[in-house]
Design a protein around this motif. Structure first.
Motif, PDB file in Angstrom:
ATOM      1  N   SER A   1       0.825  -1.207   0.000  1.00  0.00           N
ATOM      2  CA  SER A   1       0.000   0.000   0.000  1.00  0.00           C
ATOM      3  C   SER A   1       0.854   1.249   0.000  1.00  0.00           C
TER       4      SER A   1
ATOM      5  N   ARG B   1      -9.065   2.104  -8.838  1.00  0.00           N
ATOM      6  CA  ARG B   1      -9.521   1.006  -7.987  1.00  0.00           C
ATOM      7  C   ARG B   1      -9.693  -0.266  -8.808  1.00  0.00           C
TER       8      ARG B   1
ATOM      9  N   ARG C   1      -6.417  -1.801  -9.421  1.00  0.00           N
ATOM     10  CA  ARG C   1      -5.816  -2.454  -8.272  1.00  0.00           C
ATOM     11  C   ARG C   1      -6.506  -3.763  -7.938  1.00  0.00           C
ATOM     12  N   ASP C   2      -7.841  -3.794  -8.065  1.00  0.00           N
ATOM     13  CA  ASP C   2      -8.575  -4.916  -7.501  1.00  0.00           C
ATOM     14  C   ASP C   2      -8.896  -6.036  -8.473  1.00  0.00           C
TER      15      ASP C   2
ATOM     16  N   GLU D   1      -0.762  -3.779  -8.232  1.00  0.00           N
ATOM     17  CA  GLU D   1      -0.717  -3.518  -6.785  1.00  0.00           C
ATOM     18  C   GLU D   1       0.045  -2.261  -6.441  1.00  0.00           C
TER      19      GLU D   1
ATOM     20  N   LEU E   1       1.724   2.513 -12.946  1.00  0.00           N
ATOM     21  CA  LEU E   1       1.311   1.359 -12.157  1.00  0.00           C
ATOM     22  C   LEU E   1       2.151   0.155 -12.529  1.00  0.00           C
TER      23      LEU E   1
ATOM     24  N   SER F   1       2.322  -4.098 -11.978  1.00  0.00           N
ATOM     25  CA  SER F   1       1.694  -5.314 -11.485  1.00  0.00           C
ATOM     26  C   SER F   1       2.773  -6.344 -11.250  1.00  0.00           C
TER      27      SER F   1
ATOM     28  N   TYR G   1      -4.551   4.033  -3.470  1.00  0.00           N
ATOM     29  CA  TYR G   1      -3.126   3.754  -3.308  1.00  0.00           C
ATOM     30  C   TYR G   1      -2.577   4.731  -2.284  1.00  0.00           C
TER      31      TYR G   1
END
Lengths: 471, 255, 184
Positions: free
Chosen positions: A274, B125, B128-129, B136, B160, B162, B189
Motif C-alpha cells: 500500500s 480502484r 488495483r482490484d 498492486e 502502475l 503489477s 493507493y
C-alpha cells in the motif's frame, strides 16, 4: 514571552499548522492553502525560545502531556537533512511525521534547460550514494526514446552492470556503516568505509571520479575501460570479500545488534504494497521482487545471482538482506570481469554518429583533453566528424517526441525515470521516481507506537538518502 | 488535436511533414499508426528568442511539437489483455471504456491510458482490484505542464506496476489551468500521499480528497509552483571579471 | 571574548596569540553539517583511510554548542538556509566556517530557484573549498590551510586593526564586474 508562543495567531510562520498562521497583511485568501476547516490536528504549539520550565509548565497546565520533539534537520543520526517531527508520550512515539525538502535542488527543472547529455551530470547527483543507477536509468530511458536500445554494444551493457553492482556494494556498505554508527557499532563504520575506499578506487580508475561520475552517456559510455582495470578489480575482490565477512562477523549474530534490530521497524507485505515500498524493505517481507529478475535490463538475464529475501519484515531482516546482496553483487562483478576478459575490444558507443558522444579524453602533457587521434580525425581527416562533434557538443542530439518510463533495481528499491521529450535537444520533463522518497513514507507506519530509540533504527533500515528524496 | 492547414497559428508549415528531407527541423515524428500526431505546441525560431532582429533566416523556422498519436485496437502483446480486462472491470462498476478513457497511446513499448479526471479514482480502484489487472503498486504520480495545449495544460501521470502479472501501465489525467483539480487516489493507493503533495507543490494541481495537501519540497510559504513552464528557473548571473553570464533560462538556446 | 582580548598590543599579545592559535587549531571540533554528496566525502575523511583524527578532529560534535568549525558540506537549499544560520548562531565564539564543495561556495552547478548561491549569503565563510565533491585530500588541505589561518589569528587590539585594514582594502578594491580589459 511564553504566552506569545502559545498564541497561535502570532506563531512563527514555520509552524506545522498552516491554518493557524496568518501571513497575509490584507484579507486576501491564501491562494495556496486549503480551507481552514480542512485541518483538525488540534492546537499546535511552537516553542520558539524562552525558558523551558515555563513552556513545559504551561503545556502541562493545558492538560497536554505530549511533547512534540523535532529531530533535525541537522542531526547526526538522520540520514542527511531529514526532519522528524515526533509527538512523544514519555518514551513512546505517538505520532511521527517527516519533514523533507531541505535538500531540494531543483534538479528536475534544471534538466529542462540542459541538453540530453548534460542531463547525466545533473541526475547523477540526486541520490549521491548510487550515482551510476541514476545515470543508467536516465540513459536507458533516453535510448528507448531514441529507439536505439538494440544498437547499444554488448560491451556497454557488461560495463554498465559491472559499475552498477560495484555501486550497489558501496551503497549498501554506507547504509550498514551509518546504521552501525547510529546504534554505536563504530567498528562497523570504520570497516565499512575502508571497504568503500576499495570500491571508490576502482571507480576512480575507470570513470575518473570517486563519486558523481557522469560516466554513462546516452548511447553508451564516456570512455572504455582503461588498461589494467580488470586486473585491479580481480586483485581487490578478495579484500572486499574479506571485508564483507568482517562485517558479517561483527553484525549478524551480535547480541547487541540483534536486540536493537529484531522486531524493530516492522512493516509487512500489505503495508509495503500500500505504501509502494520496494527494495530491501519489500524483500524483507519475503516477496522476491527484484526488477533485475522480473524486467531485466542491460543483459541482467544472463547473470547468475540470487534474489535475497528474509521473512521477518523487520530491521534485522533488512540488515541481513543488504549484507547478502553485497555478496551477490560481487558474484555478478566476477561474471562481468570474466565476460570482459573474453570479449574482444569493441566500441562503447552506438554507431550512429549523430548521437554518439564524439570525444575520447586522455591525459596529455598539459592536462586532460581530447585524445590526439580524435583531434587528428576531426581537424585533418573528416569534415563530417568535425561537424558532428560541433553539433553534438553545442546543440546536442534531438530526441523524437514521446514519453518513456524506465525503471532499474537500485540498492534502495525501484529507481525510475519518466522522460517526456518534445522532439528537441533538451528534456521537456524529467521526473525521477526515487525509492528513498517513497520508502520514507513508511516511517510513520514503522515508528508510531514504538520507542524513540527505535525511530533511528527504523529509519536507518529504510536507508533513505535525502538527495534522492528531495532531488 | 491537430491543426487544419488554414489555422492562423501555424504560419508557413502547419503539419509535421514526414516527407521532408530534413526531419530534424520539422518535427521528429515517431512512426506510429497512420493517425494524425497530436500537436501540443508550435515553436518558432531556431534559438527560442524572438524579435532579435536576426535576419539569418533561423528565426523563420517553425516546428510543430507533436506527441505520439492515439492508437487503435489491436494494441499488440500484453496490452490487449490489459485493455480487455479494463473494459470488463469498468463495465462491472457501471462505466464503459469510452467514458472512462479518452484515448490510448501505445508508444515505445508502453501503453498510456488517458483517463478522464472524474473517472480516475474508479479506474485506479479497478486497476488495483481486478484479478486480471492486479496493479498492486503505484510507482509514482508526477505532473507535466503543457502551457500551449489549451484546456489540457496540466497532466498528472500515474505509473502502475503489477508484480503478479509483471506488467506496467501509465494513466494520464489532464486538467485545465483554469480549474486545476483532480480527484486524489490516496484512498486507493496510499503511497500517492507524498507524490500528490509533490505534484501540488511543483505544478499547482489540487488533488481533491487528499488528507493533507501541503507543500513538501519547497518551504511552506513559498509562492508559485516551480516546475511549471511559466515559472523561471530562478538562477542569478554568474560574474566573471568584466563579464556576466546569465542563467540558462534567459540565454539563447536551441529550441 | 576572554582575557586574551584585553592584553595590550606587543610582545605579550603575540605570545598569547601564538599560544591560543596553537591550542585552538590542534583540537578544532567540527559540527556535523553534512548535507549532500560532500557530506559523504567528509565522512570518508573522518574514516580510517584519510584520518582526520591525526589533526584532532575526528569527533564530529552533534551539538553546535560544542563545535568550533562548521563544515558546510553540500548544497544549501532555500528551506535549509534559516536552519544553517540558526546552527551557526548557536555555535560559540571562536568559530570558523569552511564551505566545502562548489555548491556551498557558490551554488555550484545548480544556478536555480532552490539553492542558495553560496553560503556566504547566509554565514561568513573563512575558507572556500571547490570540488564536486572535493577529494578527502583536498578537504584535508583546506583544513590545514584553515589551521594555519587560526594559528595566525590576531586577538584583541591586533584583531580590530586587522579588521579595519581589511575593510579599507575592500572598499578601495575594484569590484569583479568592473575588472575589464583582461582578455588581451
Amino acid at each position: 514571552m511564553a504566552d506569545e508562543t502559545l498564541n497561535p495567531s502570532t506563531t512563527d510562520p514555520s509552524t506545522t499548522d498552516p491554518s493557524t498562521t496568518d501571513l497575509s497583511t490584507t484579507d486576501e485568501p491564501d491562494l495556496y492553502g486549503l480551507p481552514e476547516d480542512a485541518y483538525d490536528e488540534g492546537r499546535v504549539f511552537t516553542a520558539g525560545g524562552g525558558d523551558w520550565d515555563e513552556i513545559a509548565e504551561e503545556a502541562s497546565e493545558l492538560g497536554e502531556e505530549r511533547i512534540v520533539v523535532n529531530m533535525g534537520p541537522q542531526h547526526p543520526s538522520t540520514h542527511g537533512v531529514l526532519r522528524l517531527i515526533l509527538e512523544l508520550d514519555g518514551e513512546t512515539v505517538t505520532e511521527a511525521r517527516c519533514g523533507i525538502g531541505y535538500l531540494h535542488t531543483g534538479i528536475e527543472k534544471q534538466m529542462e534547460y540542459r541538453t540530453w547529455t548534460q542531463g547525466v551530470t545533473l541526475c547523477t547527483r540526486m541520490d549521491y550514494l548510487m550515482p551510476l543507477y541514476q545515470e543508467v536509468a536516465y540513459c536507458l530511458g533516453v535510448e528507448r526514446l531514441l529507439g536505439i536500445q538494440d544498437q547499444v554494444p554488448e560491451r556497454v551493457n557488461v560495463i554498465r552492470v559491472l559499475l552498477m553492482e560495484l555501486n550497489r556494494v558501496s551503497s549498501h556498505v554506507v547504509a550498514l556503516a551509518t546504521g552501525g554508527l547510529e546504534i554505536g557499532a563504530l567498528t562497523v563504520m570504520t570497516i565499512g568505509f575502508r571497504m568503500r575506499e576499495r570500491v571508490l578506487k576502482i571507480f576512480e580508475l575507470i570513470t575518473g571520479l570517486r563519486m558523481n561520475h557522469g560516466f554513462v552517456r546516452p548511447g553508451g559510455l564516456a570512455q572504455d575501460l582503461p588498461p589494467g582495470a580488470l586486473d585491479m578489480i580481480t586483485d581487490t575482490m578478495p579484500d572486499i570479500y574479506q571485508d564483507i565477512s568482517d562485517i558479517e562477523d561483527l553484525a549478524n549474530e551480535n547480541p547487541l545488534v540483534r536486540s536493537r534490530l529484531v522486531d524493530v521497524g516492522y512493516l509487512d507485505l500489505t503495508g509495503c504494497m500500500s505504501l509502494g515500498i520496494t527494495g530491501p524493505p519489500l524483500r524483507s517481507t519475503g516477496l522476491p521482487h527484484d526488477l533485475r529478475r522480473s524486467q531485466p535490463y542491460c543483459g541482467y538475464e544472463d547473470y547468475e545471482f540470487d534474489v535475497v529475501t528474509w521473512d521477518t519484515c523487520d530491521a534485522y531482516g533488512r540488515l541481513r538482506i543488504r549484507v547478502e546482496e553485497m555478496r551477490q553483487s560481487m558474484r555478478i562483478v566476477e561474471q562481468c570481469v570474466r565476460k570482459l576478459r573474453d570479449m574482444p575490444a569493441g566500441p562503447v558507443m552506438v554507431a550512429d554518429k549523430k548521437i554518439a558522444w564524439p570525444a575520447q579524453l586522455t591525459i596529455g602533457g598539459d592536462g586532460m583533453g581530447n585524445s590526439l587521434e580524435h583531434i587528428r580525425e576531426i581537424m585533418g581527416q573528416s569534415m563530417e566528424a568535425l561537424i558532428h562533434h560541433f553539433k553534438l557538443v553545442t546543440e546536442g542530439f534531438r530526441v523524437p517526441a514521446g514519453q518513456v518510463y524506465q525503471a532499474v533495481e537500485s540498492p534502495r528499491g525501484e529507481l525510475a525515470v519518466h522522460l517526456v521529450s518534445d522532439g528537441g535537444t533538451k528534456p521537456y520533463r524529467a521526473h525521477f521516481r526515487d525509492p528513498s522518497f517513497v520508502n520514507l513514507q513508511a516511517m510513520a507506519a514503522m515508528c508510531e507506537g514504538g520507542q524513540v530509540a527505535d525511530v533511528i533504527v527504523a529509519v536507518a533500515s529504510l536507508d533513505p538518502v535525502l538527495g534522492g528524496v528531495d532531488r | 488535436m491537430t491543426l487544419p492547414p488554414d489555422d492562423p497559428r501555424t504560419g508557413a508549415t502547419p503539419r509535421p511533414d514526414e516527407t521532408s528531407p530534413d526531419r530534424d527541423t520539422v518535427g521528429n515524428v515517431p512512426a506510429t499508426t497512420g493517425a494524425e500526431p497530436e500537436v501540443v505546441e508550435i515553436r518558432r525560431g531556431m534559438f527560442g528568442e524572438q524579435d532579435t532582429g536576426d535576419t539569418s533566416g533561423y528565426n523563420g523556422l517553425v516546428r510543430a511539437v507533436a506527441m505520439p498519436s492515439p492508437s487503435e485496437r489491436p494494441f499488440g502483446g500484453d496490452f490487449d489483455t490489459v485493455a480487455d480486462a479494463l473494459t470488463g472491470a469498468l463495465a462491472r462498476t457501471g462505466r464503459t471504456f469510452g467514458t472512462a478513457v479518452e484515448k490510448t497511446v501505445v508508444d515505445r513499448g508502453e501503453i498510456t491510458f488517458y483517463v478522464r479526471r472524474d473517472a480516475i479514482v474508479d479506474t485506479a480502484r479497478v486497476f488495483r482490484d481486478d484479478p486480471d489487472l492486479r496493479f498492486e503498486l503505484l510507482s509514482g504520480v508526477s505532473g507535466v505542464h503543457f502551457p500551449d495545449e489549451a484546456g489540457r495544460e496540466l497532466h498528472a501521470v500515474y505509473h502502475l506496476l503489477s508484480i503478479t502479472h509483471n506488467r506496467r501501465v501509465r494513466l494520464e489525467v489532464t486538467a485545465p489551468d483554469a480549474d486545476p483539480h483532480i480527484p486524489s487516489v490516496v484512498a486507493v493507493y496510499p503511497t500517492a500521499d507524498w507524490h500528490e503533495r509533490e505534484t501540488w507543490d511543483f505544478f499547482g494541481i489540487v488533488f481533491d480528497g487528499h488528507p493533507a495537501l501541503t507543500r513538501i519540497q519547497m518551504p511552506d510559504d513559498w509562492p508559485g509552483h516551480p516546475q511549471r513552464k511559466d515559472y523561471p528557473l530562478g538562477g542569478i548571473d554568474v560574474e566573471y571579471k568584466g563579464a556576466v553570464i546569465p542563467p540558462p533560462d534567459t540565454r539563447r538556446s536551441y529550441n | 571574548m576572554g582575557i586574551e582580548e584585553k592584553v595590550p598590543s606587543g610582545f605579550l599579545l603575540t605570545t598569547v596569540e601564538g599560544l591560543a592559535g596553537y591550542m585552538r587549531r590542534n583540537s578544532l571540533w567540527p559540527a556535523t553539517f553534512g548535507l549532500a554528496c560532500c557530506a559523504i566525502e567528509m565522512m570518508t575523511t573522518g574514516g580510517p583511510k584519510y584520518d582526520l583524527g591525526r589533526f584532532g578532529m575526528e569527533v564530529f560534535r552533534g551539538s553546535p554548542r560544542q563545535a568550533d568549525l562548521m563544515i558546510v558540506a553540500g548544497r544549501v537549499s532555500q528551506k535549509m538556509a534559516p536552519v544553517l544560520r540558526q546552527i551557526y548562531d548557536q555555535m560559540v565564539e571562536p568559530k570558523w566556517v569552511l564551505s566545502m564543495g562548489v555548491c556551498a561556495s557558490s551554488g555550484g552547478m545548480f544556478n536555480n530557484y532552490a539553492i542558495v548561491q553560496g553560503v556566504d549569503h547566509v554565514v561568513p565563510v573563512d575558507i572556500y573549498l571547490p570540488g564536486c565533491p572535493p577529494r578527502p585530500e583536498m578537504l584535508i588541505y583546506a583544513i590545514l590551510e584553515l589551521h594555519a589561518e587560526i594559528q595566525r589569528m590576531p586577538l584583541g587590539v591586533d584583531r580590530r586593526r586587522a579588521a579595519e585594514a581589511a575593510e579599507r582594502a575592500a572598499l578601495e578594491a575594484v569590484p569583479t564586474s568592473h575588472m575589464k580589459g583582461l582578455l588581451r
